[in-house]
Design an enzyme around this catalytic site. Structure first.
Site, PDB file in Angstrom:
ATOM      1  N   HIS A 217     -10.289 -75.249  31.673  1.00  0.00           N
ATOM      2  CA  HIS A 217     -10.477 -74.814  32.857  1.00  0.00           C
ATOM      3  C   HIS A 217     -11.499 -73.648  33.213  1.00  0.00           C
ATOM      4  O   HIS A 217     -11.404 -72.645  32.902  1.00  0.00           O
ATOM      5  CB  HIS A 217      -9.297 -74.121  33.454  1.00  0.00           C
ATOM      6  CG  HIS A 217      -8.013 -75.168  33.266  1.00  0.00           C
ATOM      7  ND1 HIS A 217      -6.760 -74.315  33.620  1.00  0.00           N
ATOM      8  CD2 HIS A 217      -8.151 -76.406  33.204  1.00  0.00           C
ATOM      9  CE1 HIS A 217      -5.948 -75.688  33.407  1.00  0.00           C
ATOM     10  NE2 HIS A 217      -6.700 -76.796  33.220  1.00  0.00           N
TER      11      HIS A 217
HETATM   12  C1  LIG Z   1      -9.251 -82.428  28.426  1.00  0.00           C
HETATM   13  C2  LIG Z   1      -9.375 -81.890  29.687  1.00  0.00           C
HETATM   14  C3  LIG Z   1      -7.901 -81.817  30.204  1.00  0.00           C
HETATM   15  C4  LIG Z   1      -7.787 -81.397  31.500  1.00  0.00           C
HETATM   16  N1  LIG Z   1      -6.629 -81.667  32.226  1.00  0.00           N
HETATM   17  C5  LIG Z   1      -6.318 -81.102  33.538  1.00  0.00           C
HETATM   18  C6  LIG Z   1      -5.097 -81.240  33.912  1.00  0.00           C
HETATM   19  O1  LIG Z   1      -4.242 -81.812  33.543  1.00  0.00           O
HETATM   20  N2  LIG Z   1      -5.157 -80.850  35.349  1.00  0.00           N
HETATM   21  C7  LIG Z   1      -6.005 -80.023  35.925  1.00  0.00           C
HETATM   22  O2  LIG Z   1      -5.773 -79.658  37.228  1.00  0.00           O
HETATM   23  N3  LIG Z   1      -7.073 -79.951  35.447  1.00  0.00           N
HETATM   24  C8  LIG Z   1      -7.204 -80.461  33.973  1.00  0.00           C
HETATM   25  N4  LIG Z   1      -8.680 -80.283  33.507  1.00  0.00           N
HETATM   26  C9  LIG Z   1      -9.524 -79.432  34.169  1.00  0.00           C
HETATM   27  C10 LIG Z   1     -10.287 -80.328  35.254  1.00  0.00           C
HETATM   28  O3  LIG Z   1     -10.768 -81.569  34.722  1.00  0.00           O
HETATM   29  C11 LIG Z   1     -11.384 -79.421  35.711  1.00  0.00           C
HETATM   30  O4  LIG Z   1     -10.913 -78.207  36.316  1.00  0.00           O
HETATM   31  C12 LIG Z   1     -12.238 -80.267  36.945  1.00  0.00           C
HETATM   32  O5  LIG Z   1     -12.590 -81.361  36.624  1.00  0.00           O
HETATM   33  C13 LIG Z   1     -13.404 -79.320  37.272  1.00  0.00           C
HETATM   34  O6  LIG Z   1     -13.853 -79.980  38.397  1.00  0.00           O
HETATM   35  P1  LIG Z   1     -15.551 -79.717  38.683  1.00  0.00           P
HETATM   36  O7  LIG Z   1     -15.845 -80.805  40.027  1.00  0.00           O
HETATM   37  O8  LIG Z   1     -15.717 -78.475  38.885  1.00  0.00           O
HETATM   38  O9  LIG Z   1     -16.348 -80.143  37.454  1.00  0.00           O
HETATM   39  P2  LIG Z   1     -16.449 -81.663  36.612  1.00  0.00           P
HETATM   40  O10 LIG Z   1     -15.183 -82.596  36.939  1.00  0.00           O
HETATM   41  O11 LIG Z   1     -16.798 -81.367  35.197  1.00  0.00           O
HETATM   42  O12 LIG Z   1     -17.543 -82.732  37.399  1.00  0.00           O
HETATM   43  C14 LIG Z   1     -18.862 -81.966  37.261  1.00  0.00           C
HETATM   44  C15 LIG Z   1     -19.712 -83.373  37.345  1.00  0.00           C
HETATM   45  O13 LIG Z   1     -21.049 -83.048  37.441  1.00  0.00           O
HETATM   46  C16 LIG Z   1     -21.900 -83.870  36.574  1.00  0.00           C
HETATM   47  N5  LIG Z   1     -23.123 -83.426  36.186  1.00  0.00           N
HETATM   48  C17 LIG Z   1     -22.998 -82.433  35.314  1.00  0.00           C
HETATM   49  N6  LIG Z   1     -24.469 -81.891  35.316  1.00  0.00           N
HETATM   50  C18 LIG Z   1     -25.032 -82.818  36.286  1.00  0.00           C
HETATM   51  C19 LIG Z   1     -26.470 -82.983  36.471  1.00  0.00           C
HETATM   52  N7  LIG Z   1     -27.462 -82.257  36.133  1.00  0.00           N
HETATM   53  N8  LIG Z   1     -26.838 -83.994  37.626  1.00  0.00           N
HETATM   54  C20 LIG Z   1     -25.943 -84.597  38.150  1.00  0.00           C
HETATM   55  N9  LIG Z   1     -24.816 -84.664  37.789  1.00  0.00           N
HETATM   56  C21 LIG Z   1     -24.174 -83.600  36.793  1.00  0.00           C
HETATM   57  C22 LIG Z   1     -20.852 -84.236  35.485  1.00  0.00           C
HETATM   58  O14 LIG Z   1     -21.137 -85.538  34.859  1.00  0.00           O
HETATM   59  C23 LIG Z   1     -19.580 -84.342  36.108  1.00  0.00           C
HETATM   60  O15 LIG Z   1     -19.117 -85.464  36.605  1.00  0.00           O
HETATM   61  C24 LIG Z   1      -8.613 -80.629  32.434  1.00  0.00           C
HETATM   62  C25 LIG Z   1     -10.171 -80.550  31.555  1.00  0.00           C
HETATM   63  C26 LIG Z   1     -10.255 -81.237  30.350  1.00  0.00           C
HETATM   64  C27 LIG Z   1     -11.759 -80.958  30.080  1.00  0.00           C
END
Ligand SMILES: Cc1cc2nc3c(=O)[nH]c(=O)nc-3n(C[C@H](O)[C@H](O)[C@H](O)COP(=O)(O)OP(=O)(O)OC[C@H]3O[C@@H](n4cnc5c(N)ncnc54)[C@H](O)[C@@H]3O)c2cc1C
Length: 245
Positions: free
Chosen positions: A177
């Site tokens: 997270h």
């Molecule tokens: C193993 C694991 C288990 C988890 N389990 C849970 C759970 O059970 N419950 C829960 O609530 N949370 C869970 N989480 C946490 C949750 O997945 C994250 O908090 C959430 O996905 C964060 O969302 P985000 O949009 O900030 O980032 P992300 O979901 O990481 O999205 C970022 C996106 O940006 C893209 N990206 C990156 N750089 C670039 C670029 N330069 N150009 C274009 N695109 C780009 C990436 O490919 C990705 O698709 C878990 C995380 C992991 C790793």
């Protein structure tokens, strides 16, 4: 954003990183528990949330479990053969320290983070509470996320072992997270974005992910991330005519 050359007058871009440090207790049962079956993370203990501690039962996939078990080769194979009888659970703390992410030439984005003593103490307490709960549920032995800790075979052994403070450096932790590196605040001196994710000083640039969180939220963040993303997207659509996109 930093790699794109953006700067925030708040000085907070890339700072204020929270990670919800997480530890895993591995418990072995006599009978099959098939933790992979059913709803992922269906059970959590929220009794200690006011201490910033959430205890969750998270069934790790075989590769993830193999990565954290303190064994190699044949010994690891023998432990993994019990996969259907293993429960993995552990504490997640709402961290009080913060870190930062910054690009390092030649290495790309690097994360810098130091666990605070207070958070280490709470993690150790969370490990003890989790192991106690697993023994109460019938576990025969548990492995603690502490370097050099022996296999623990019951609550008495657990109490004896954890009666002394657990050295911070011996805790085996991980994080899934990551939050807070573009924190929102209506005050551009305090936050990178406004409360709808608009990057202060860069009209039309909207942030819609976990980096918006002003601090650790203490629970799984995905639903909040989705809610914020939808809310910010709705605002962007409503105001699209006012942006020069
Ligand atoms: C193993 C694991 C288990 C988890 N389990 C849970 C759970 O059970 N419950 C829960 O609530 N949370 C869970 N989480 C946490 C949750 O997945 C994250 O908090 C959430 O996905 C964060 O969302 P985000 O949009 O900030 O980032 P992300 O979901 O990481 O999205 C970022 C996106 O940006 C893209 N990206 C990156 N750089 C670039 C670029 N330069 N150009 C274009 N695109 C780009 C990436 O490919 C990705 O698709 C878990 C995380 C992991 C790793």
């Amino acid at each position: 954003m930093t790699r794109s050359g953006l700067r925030s007058a708040s000085g907070q871009l890339g700072r204020n990183l929270s990670v919800h440090p997480n530890a895993v207790v591995t418990a072995f049962f006599d009978q099959d528990v098939t933790g992979w079956h059913g709803v992922h993370q269906a059970f959590q203990v929220r009794e200690f949330l006011d201490e910033g501690l959430l205890l969750t039962a998270t069934n790790l996939t075989p590769p993830m479990l193999a990565g954290i078990l303190p064994a190699y080769g044949r010994e690891l194979g023998e432990l993994m053969a019990d996969y259907n009888r293993i429960v993995t659970a552990g504490p997640l703390v709402s961290d009080t320290g913060t870190g930062r992410i910054r690009p390092v030439p030649g290495l790309g984005p690097q994360v810098f983070y130091q666990l605070t003593d207070h958070d280490a103490e709470r993690l150790a307490r969370g490990v003890e509470l989790t192991a106690e709960a697993l023994f109460a549920a019938g576990a025969r032995r548990v492995l603690l996320p502490v370097d050099g800790a022996p296999v623990v075979r019951g609550p008495d052994e657990l109490r004896r072992l954890l009666a002394r403070p657990v050295p911070k450096r011996s805790l085996q932790l991980f994080s899934v997270h990551l939050m807070g590196t573009a924190r929102m605040s209506e005050d551009p001196r305090r936050g990178v974005t406004g409360s709808f994710g608009e990057f202060h000083g860069v009209p039309g640039l909207i942030v819609a992910d976990a980096s918006l969180f002003p601090g650790p939220i203490g629970i799984n963040p995905m639903e909040t991330v989705i809610a914020l993303a939808m809310r910010n997207a709705r605002r962007l659509v409503e105001r699209r005519d006012s942006y020069e996109l």
